[in-house]
Design an enzyme around this catalytic site. Structure first.
Site, PDB file in Angstrom:
ATOM      1  N   TYR A 199     -64.826  28.627 -21.564  1.00 52.41           N
ATOM      2  CA  TYR A 199     -65.834  27.704 -20.995  1.00 52.41           C
ATOM      3  C   TYR A 199     -64.542  26.717 -20.216  1.00 52.41           C
ATOM      4  O   TYR A 199     -64.804  26.250 -18.990  1.00 52.41           O
ATOM      5  CB  TYR A 199     -66.343  26.805 -21.908  1.00 52.41           C
ATOM      6  N   VAL A 236     -71.264  24.613 -13.599  1.00 54.10           N
ATOM      7  CA  VAL A 236     -70.961  25.703 -14.724  1.00 54.10           C
ATOM      8  C   VAL A 236     -72.404  25.621 -15.846  1.00 54.10           C
ATOM      9  O   VAL A 236     -73.045  26.596 -16.154  1.00 54.10           O
ATOM     10  CB  VAL A 236     -69.802  25.692 -15.591  1.00 54.10           C
ATOM     11  N   GLU A 237     -72.518  24.283 -16.270  1.00 58.61           N
ATOM     12  CA  GLU A 237     -73.579  23.771 -17.133  1.00 58.61           C
ATOM     13  C   GLU A 237     -74.976  23.975 -16.612  1.00 58.61           C
ATOM     14  O   GLU A 237     -75.919  24.656 -17.308  1.00 58.61           O
ATOM     15  CB  GLU A 237     -73.361  22.573 -17.484  1.00 58.61           C
ATOM     16  N   SER A 238     -75.440  23.902 -15.486  1.00 54.94           N
ATOM     17  CA  SER A 238     -76.783  23.682 -14.933  1.00 54.94           C
ATOM     18  C   SER A 238     -77.052  24.341 -13.803  1.00 54.94           C
ATOM     19  O   SER A 238     -78.223  24.616 -13.345  1.00 54.94           O
ATOM     20  CB  SER A 238     -77.122  22.590 -15.175  1.00 54.94           C
TER      21      SER A 238
END
Length: 206
Positions: free
Chosen positions: A180, A104-106
């Site tokens: 998130y 999800v983040e990167s």
């Protein structure tokens, strides 16, 4: 690849925006800051850590297969996965959860930079280096980024008495919003759950 093309590729990767919000810079109690500082400074070569050593190669092979479309180079996949499993286990986290968070983040781009300046695989804000690290700590370094990210998530879980959704909200700077945490847990559930063949354990997903 010639030097100008290589520079352009690296610049493009580094400029790729990531999902990350903005982890809040908060005052840390002296004992907490000291413990986190020891954690990020305790450098050990990553290795697979399993109660049953036979599970390690099975886990690595299966996670490598799942990650292949995102990271074609086998050596890089196995290096990343070994470091994820080691740093997550060292921090008392589920490695599959950390893989979901990285997705999800990167998107597994170790050069990713968010619009607010978070860096690397786990999108760590640079203020953490100032608060708990050392000037020579590079957040684009794979192992360093994972060590910071896992240490920070462990800190937030402790703050929230084990409440994963609130800890993930703090990690992303979106505490109190469901989007998130749902994205991370969804990625964990859909793409990274793993139990050894014949296991009678229950996957620890909320």
């Amino acid at each position: 690849m010639n030097a100008p093309r290589l520079f352009l590729l690296l610049a493009t990767l580094a400029a790729t925006p990531a999902w990350a919000g903005a982890q809040r810079e908060e005052a840390l109690a002296a004992n907490v800051a000291s413990a986190m500082s020891r954690s990020v400074s305790d450098i050990n070569a990553p290795r697979l850590v399993f109660d049953n050593p036979r599970e390690g190669p099975l886990w690595l092979a299966e996670m490598s297969r799942r990650l292949q479309s995102r990271l074609p180079d086998q050596w890089m996949r196995e290096r990343l996965l070994t470091a994820v499993q080691y740093e997550a286990t060292r921090a008392g986290l589920d490695p599959q959860l950390v893989l979901g968070l990285i997705q999800v983040e990167s998107g597994f781009n170790k050069y990713a930079i968010s619009p607010v300046g978070a860096r690397g695989l786990m999108q760590v804000m640079p203020f953490w280096v100032r608060n708990i690290g050392a000037a020579n700590h590079n957040l684009f370094d794979l192992t360093t980024n994972l060590r910071y990210g896992c240490t920070i998530l462990r800190h937030y879980l402790d703050m929230e008495n084990g409440n994963l959704f609130r800890a993930l909200g703090r990690y992303n700077g979106s505490l109190g919003q469901a989007e998130y945490p749902n994205l991370v847990v969804g990625a964990w559930q859909r793409h990274w759950q793993w139990l050894p063949a014949g296991s009678d354990k229950v996957a620890a997903v909320p």
